[in-house]
Design a protein around this motif. Structure first.
Motif, PDB file in Angstrom:
ATOM      1  N   PHE A 161       0.841  -1.198   0.000  1.00  0.00           N
ATOM      2  CA  PHE A 161       0.000   0.000   0.000  1.00  0.00           C
ATOM      3  C   PHE A 161       0.880   1.254   0.000  1.00  0.00           C
ATOM      4  CE2 PHE A 161      -2.330   3.405   2.020  1.00  0.00           C
ATOM      5  CZ  PHE A 161      -3.634   3.264   1.564  1.00  0.00           C
ATOM      6  N   ALA A 162       1.892   1.280   0.863  1.00  0.00           N
ATOM      7  CA  ALA A 162       2.798   2.429   0.918  1.00  0.00           C
ATOM      8  C   ALA A 162       3.565   2.586  -0.383  1.00  0.00           C
ATOM      9  CB  ALA A 162       3.768   2.269   2.093  1.00  0.00           C
ATOM     10  N   ALA A 163       4.011   1.460  -0.962  1.00  0.00           N
ATOM     11  CA  ALA A 163       4.765   1.522  -2.215  1.00  0.00           C
ATOM     12  C   ALA A 163       3.915   2.074  -3.351  1.00  0.00           C
ATOM     13  CB  ALA A 163       5.287   0.129  -2.563  1.00  0.00           C
ATOM     14  N   LEU A 164       2.656   1.637  -3.424  1.00  0.00           N
ATOM     15  CA  LEU A 164       1.763   2.165  -4.459  1.00  0.00           C
ATOM     16  C   LEU A 164       1.514   3.649  -4.253  1.00  0.00           C
ATOM     17  CD1 LEU A 164      -0.909  -0.690  -4.630  1.00  0.00           C
ATOM     18  CD2 LEU A 164       0.969  -0.276  -6.217  1.00  0.00           C
ATOM     19  N   THR A 165       1.415   4.061  -2.993  1.00  0.00           N
ATOM     20  CA  THR A 165       1.142   5.468  -2.690  1.00  0.00           C
ATOM     21  C   THR A 165       2.245   6.368  -3.236  1.00  0.00           C
ATOM     22  OG1 THR A 165      -0.080   4.880  -0.689  1.00  0.00           O
ATOM     23  CG2 THR A 165       0.782   7.132  -0.822  1.00  0.00           C
TER      24      THR A 165
END
Length: 782
Positions: free
Chosen positions: A117-121
């Motif tokens: 989730f953080a990487a996609l953000t």
């Protein structure tokens, strides 16, 4: 997770992956393509590019930080067509950002789904997607998470191998071409060393941090040393606080972080239109913003806020919040005094410019904060009610704004009209619709986050839905904002270039000038706004795109231009009508609307019009040769030379204004002799001179440090001529003059970088050699 990340990356960039279109917006076309093309051409000829003759009468190629000539991705330009090589480079950046951010989040014990989730953000945030218009900064921003992850691993467990990897990653940020990103990444390393609880004692923190920063700087020496040498002899970057604060993040756009790009026109200009920039979010005189979106995804904002609530009692939380607030204040530039304080109090900060360039670090911080929010609130025993509260707290004001604007046009009729009284009807309607759409979407996303937080009994489903929600929000907002253009624009010479090539023999040296400034793009039938803008820039022969066609440019765009050249351009009309041809410029492109201003004052041999684009190509009648003999007129220094060159009447074309340390022999009237230029490279010029009397050999290239001259094998001084170019005094008779360029700082930087790599390799080998060998039976090993 890796496979899922690659699938989501492919879905986001499906338009780029399955079309022939290439990235071309902004400085991708204006700077990145020309630099990569030039470097590939020189390396293909087994030549090291040190002098760039295609910008501002020439400047140091490795000294210009943004050339990024040592970045590994430059190899692609040797192996692939230029457009394809840059396309692969840019798409690869997003995979690097995905992997680096995921690893950084995992290093903070964020669950795998939360780390994704953080990487996609971060990877699909507005800044990274929109900065495809400037690959130099995308390369640096996408590398920073990986560099920080490797730095954190070294700080927590120092080894020679980890030091090598972390130092190399820091050097890679520098090699990308962004000095400010390199400095700020090192600053974050210091923060990690100070605040991470697993690093150890303060003595260990200080020692490991210092060692890593020094290692990264030594490995990056091939880029840092030439840049430092150029900075000491020139004026790269910002020369005033006003120039430094252009492209500041406007406070109005802070709302964009949460709700999405409500100022963008995704269908027409594919970004924030120039009129909106000028009236609502001014960028220091430019007609565009640095990036067209800074959106992070509403779900990420909700989780970051929930994580803050859940971690409010931890002092480290507030230390990171304070660091983020300081970074945000710097991003806002002229909206707060903080950037001005940094400019005034930190000398090394002064060359940096464009505060909005700091936004990716803010985006990365909020992405990791969202991952930590996932860890605190959605993990086992997590504080899920904080997500519910944050979701409802975000949804209410967003829904209220959407309702107020949708029913009563509260924002557009009151706030917007107060700042833009004569706003055109279509612009008003478009902005109003954007606010309603983005605010209502943000409200629904925030409520969806609150609802998903209640699925505590189904963590797998909950995690998958959160990831899908965030990816969908970012794809909806940003997929239309990356721009692709036909590769034919790079491959087909514009009409003016074809005309020049028909008039000038193949292989003859040529320099052109262009008066093109930020201007409105005429609408062309069947051509999109951005493709039309690219066509206009290429057709106007704007620097540095002329590299693609082998035409040198009198215009400057890269930051290493000689201050002497810049000084001559103080009077724009005087430069384009009198000085440019005097310094060897043969052709000029100007807007046809400026015909009266220019052609009444310049001597034109011929002119050709392009009525479709509103441009005119003029061939100067009084152009001076690039290399010629002249009579010297000695003056005492730079100021006297500037007054002479900026006077309404210039000296005769066979006279050069020379800054002489000692008087030169007088040159009698009459013929001066002949010169013959031997084939060479941009760094090595050989001229055979047959002088009938003492004279000066004038070379109409920029006067810069790093050049050395010899006369018949003996070294002689290079004198500034006509304020901005070079001259060598020659006595009567036949002589051979050679000029050689060695980029200041390049060779020491290469030696230091090589020594650093060798030192790390030897240390690694010594460590392995010193490990005790285990042999014998299993019982003995036990």
């Amino acid at each position: 997770m890796a496979a899922l990340a690659v699938v989501l990356w492919g879905l986001f960039f499906v338009r780029a992956l399955f079309s022939s279109g290439v990235f071309m917006a902004g400085d991708t076309l204006r700077a990145f393509y020309p630099m990569r093309h030039y470097q590939a051409a020189r390396l293909s000829a087994l030549q090291l590019p040190e002098w760039l003759p295609y910008d501002g009468l020439g400047q140091s190629f490795p000294g210009i930080f943004i050339t990024g000539m040592f970045h590994p991705s430059t190899v692609l330009s040797l192996l692939l067509p230029l457009g394809v090589a840059v396309k692969v480079t840019l798409l690869g950046c997003f995979l690097v950002a995905l992997g680096g951010t995921y690893a950084l989040a995992r290093a903070h014990d964020v669950p795998r789904a939360g780390a994704l989730f953080a990487a996609l953000t971060f990877t699909f945030s507005g800044y990274l997607v929109c900065i495809t218009n400037n690959p130099t900064y995308l390369l640096a921003a996408s590398t920073a998470p990986c560099a920080l992850w490797l730095a954190l691993r070294f700080l927590r467990g120092p080894t020679v191998g980890r030091l090598t990897l972390a130092g190399a990653a820091l050097a890679l940020v520098a090699f990308a071409g962004d000095a400010q990103a390199f400095a700020m990444t090192n600053a974050l390393v210091v923060l990690f060393a100070a605040l991470d609880p697993e690093v150890g004692t303060w003595r260990r923190r200080l020692g490991a941090c210092t060692l890593l920063i020094v290692a990264g700087a030594l490995l990056a020496a091939p880029q840092l040393f030439p840049a430092a040498a150029l900075a000491s002899a020139s004026e790269p970057g910002a020369r005033s606080l006003g120039e430094a604060q252009r492209f500041s993040l406007h406070p109005l756009r802070l709302w964009e972080l949460l709700v999405g790009p409500f100022l963008a026109d995704a269908e027409g200009t594919q970004g924030i239109p120039p009129a909106v920039v000028a009236r609502l979010v001014p960028s220091g005189g430019f007609s565009r913003v640095w990036v067209d979106s800074v959106y992070l995804g509403t779900p990420a904002c909700v989780l970051a806020l929930a994580g803050l609530v859940a971690s409010a009692r931890r002092w480290r939380t507030w230390a990171w919040v304070a660091a983020g607030a300081l970074l945000l204040a710097l991003c806002l530039g002229d909206a707060t005094p903080v950037y001005g304080w940094a400019y005034a109090l930190v000398p090394l900060w002064r060359p940096f410019r464009y505060p909005e360039k700091l936004v990716p670090l803010l985006s990365l911080g909020l992405a990791v904060a969202a991952g930590l929010g996932w860890k605190r609130c959605l993990g086992p025993g997590g504080m899920s009610r904080a997500v519910v509260g944050a979701g409802v707290g975000v949804a209410l004001p967003c829904a209220a704004l959407a309702l107020a604007e949708g029913t009563g046009q509260l924002w557009s009729q009151h706030w917007l009209r107060a700042r833009w009284p004569d706003v055109p009807g279509p612009a008003l309607e478009g902005l109003s619709a954007n606010v309603v759409a983005t605010a209502s979407t943000a409200a629904m996303l925030a409520l969806a986050c609150a609802a998903l937080a209640l699925l505590r009994e189904r963590p797998g489903v909950q995690g998958a839905l959160f990831v899908a929600l965030q990816w969908g929000a970012l794809a909806w907002a940003h997929e239309p904002l990356y721009q692709l253009s036909p590769p034919e624009l790079l491959e087909t010479p514009p009409a003016f270039v074809q005309h020049i090539r028909a008039e000038v023999p193949e292989g003859e040296w040529l320099r052109v000038a262009s008066t093109l400034r930020e201007t409105s793009m005429p609408r062309l039938a069947g051509v999109g706004f951005n493709d039309g803008l690219h066509l206009l820039q290429l057709s106007a022969l704007a620097a540095d795109m002329t590299v693609l066609w082998g035409l040198e440019s009198a215009n400057e765009y890269l930051p290493g231009v000689s201050p002497r050249v810049r000084q001559l351009k103080a009077d724009r009309l005087h430069w384009f009508t009198r000085l440019a041809p005097r310094l060897g410029t043969r052709f000029l492109v100007h807007a046809t609307a400026e015909r009266d201003a220019f052609q009444s004052r310049l001597a034109a041999r011929s002119s050709v019009e392009d009525p479709l684009l509103g441009l005119t190509l003029v061939e100067y009648a009084d152009v001076a040769p690039r290399i010629h003999l002249a009579r010297p007129e000695c003056v005492e220094g730079r100021d006297a030379a500037a007054r002479r060159m900026m006077a309404p009447t210039l000296p005769p074309t066979d006279v050069a204004i020379v800054e002489c340390a000692s008087p030169l022999p007088a040159t009698p009237e009459g013929p001066l002799g002949q010169v013959r230029v031997a084939p060479g490279t941009p760094e090595h010029l050989t001229v055979e001179v047959d002088a009938l009397a003492p004279a000066v050999l004038v070379v109409n290239d920029a006067f810069q440090t790093g050049w050395r001259a010899t006369l018949d094998g003996g070294e002689v001084p290079i004198l500034p001529a006509n304020l901005a170019v070079r001259a060598v005094a020659v006595p009567a008779g036949r002589h051979v003059v050679e000029l050689r360029y060695r980029a200041p700082g390049l060779r020491p930087g290469l030696m230091v970088g090589a020594a650093a790599w060798l030192g790390l390799a030897l240390a690694f080998a010594w460590k392995r050699q010193g490990r005790p060998r285990v042999s014998g039976s299993p019982a003995a090993r036990r």
